[in-house]
Design a protein around this motif. Structure first.
Motif: not given
Ligand SMILES: *Cc1c(COP(=O)(O)O)cnc(C)c1O
Length: 366
Positions: A59-61, A185, A190, A64, A198, A314, A187, A161, A92-93, A135, A163-164, A90
């Motif tokens: 996963s993205g988390l 990520s 995305k 990181l 993933g 958010y 997800y 980060d 998770a960061s 991020v 992920a986006q 998000f």
């Molecule tokens: C989606 C996201 C994550 C986490 O990714 P996951 O795959 O859902 O664990 C982390 N940071 C940011 C900025 C995200 O948008």
């Protein structure tokens, strides 16, 4: 007209047959973890991002978490070290930092880009600062030269980060290749998405990547040797097979989203609405298209009544979440005021021309 915020079924329609074939081939082969598809995707994605190596994780988390964990194992970071990150990201960061016994230090964002800048980072630098978690919020890479220079000058780790921001380009360099290591990520929402969870780490640091691969596989370092207290975090073959297919279309998906953003920019002309600041379209892949307005909630209700679904990315800054209660006395003016004003509009690649026209028309008449 009814327009959902995101229509994943319609998004994947153009690739559905190819995806089903790829998944089916994995099912037939009977090899589900750490096989050829994962290795293939890692190679393809490293090349795509322009880095030496990529490690698939769950996963993205995890991507990181494993970056920070690896730096701790290497002795580059020590528990208690401070990592500066934006408050308007998000959760998770932040979790990835505190999960490793490091201290997340929340910083404000730039009012135009919503991202960190040297000006918003600098007030939070202390003698315990060891890194910056940058991020690329909503898919936009900004201020990277200045932040790279600041990191170099202070010997900070610069972690992305991303992920986006799959495929976002800043001055010929892609997200994922702009710092010491980057987390992605995949997800399902995305820009580059698989059919479940993933993630991946990209980096030019081969030692770091090898360590992350080991840490994500129970800490194994040779077939019978366990050298770290690792975890299980791997990109499975089915997701990797899907990603090999989807990666071929990432640039075209990003292009369509950029085109949709341009359509919004050209046609939205309501004074009550602030549009996103995007001087270089290449550097923004529009994971989200975020506008601002007063009385955000009644604006969202108005759109909802007209059949247009929106979301907020958010609604709360992280330093005001119960889990980071100890940080609550910190005031981050821009991030906090923006969190009450932002709205994300539908921006997905399969939005139809008349749907975009309808959204524009409804917003202009607000
Ligand atoms: C989606 C996201 C994550 C986490 O990714 P996951 O795959 O859902 O664990 C982390 N940071 C940011 C900025 C995200 O948008």
């Amino acid at each position: 007209m009814k327009i959902p915020f995101l229509n994943i079924q319609r998004e994947q329609l153009p690739y559905l047959n190819e995806i089903k074939e790829a998944v089916s081939a994995v099912v037939d082969k009977g090899w589900y973890i750490q096989g050829e598809r994962c290795a293939e995707f890692e190679q393809l994605y490293a090349t795509y991002c322009g880095v030496k190596t990529c490690v698939g994780v769950a996963s993205g988390l995890d991507a990181l978490r494993l970056i920070f964990r690896a730096y701790i194992e290497m002795g580059v970071l020590l528990p208690g070290d401070e990592i500066i990150l934006p408050a308007n990201t998000f959760i998770a960061s932040a979790l990835a930092i505190s999960d490793n016994g490091l201290t997340p230090v929340f910083a404000d964002c730039d009012p135009n880009t919503y991202n960190l800048s040297v000006a918003t980072i600098t007030p939070h630098i202390t003698d315990k600062t060891r890194g910056i978690l940058l991020v690329h919020l909503y898919g936009q890479v900004t201020a990277i030269n200045e932040i790279q220079a600041l990191s170099k000058e202070n010997n900070f780790l610069l972690i992305e980060d991303a992920a986006q921001a799959h495929g976002a380009i800043f001055e010929n360099t892609k997200a994922g290749a702009l710092g010491d290591a980057a987390a992605f990520s995949f997800y399902p929402t995305k820009n580059l998405a698989c059919l479940g969870d993933g993630g991946a780490v990209t980096s030019n640091n081969l030692e770091l990547a090898t360590l992350i691969r080991s840490l994500g596989n129970y800490g194994v370092t040779s077939p019978t040797r366990y050298s770290y207290k690792g975890i299980n975090s791997r990109l499975d073959e089915m997701q990797a097979a899907v990603l090999c297919v989807k990666l071929k279309y990432l640039d075209s998906i990003n292009k369509i989203k950029q085109l949709n953003a341009k359509k919004y920019k050209l046609a939205l002309n309501n004074e009550k609405i602030t549009l996103p600041c995007c001087p270089i379209y290449e550097s923004h892949v529009f994971y989200q298209y975020v506008i601002q307005c007063d009385k955000r909630d009644s604006f969202m209700s108005y759109l909802f009544e007209k059949g247009i679904e929106t979301q907020v990315h958010y609604p709360n800054v992280i330093n005001k979440q119960p889990v980071y209660e100890e940080k609550q006395n910190k005031i981050l003016t821009t991030a906090e005021s923006i969190s009450e004003r932002i709205v994300s509009l539908p921006i997905y690649a399969s939005l139809l021309e008349d749907e975009i026209t309808y959204i524009i028309d409804i917003i202009n008449r607000y």
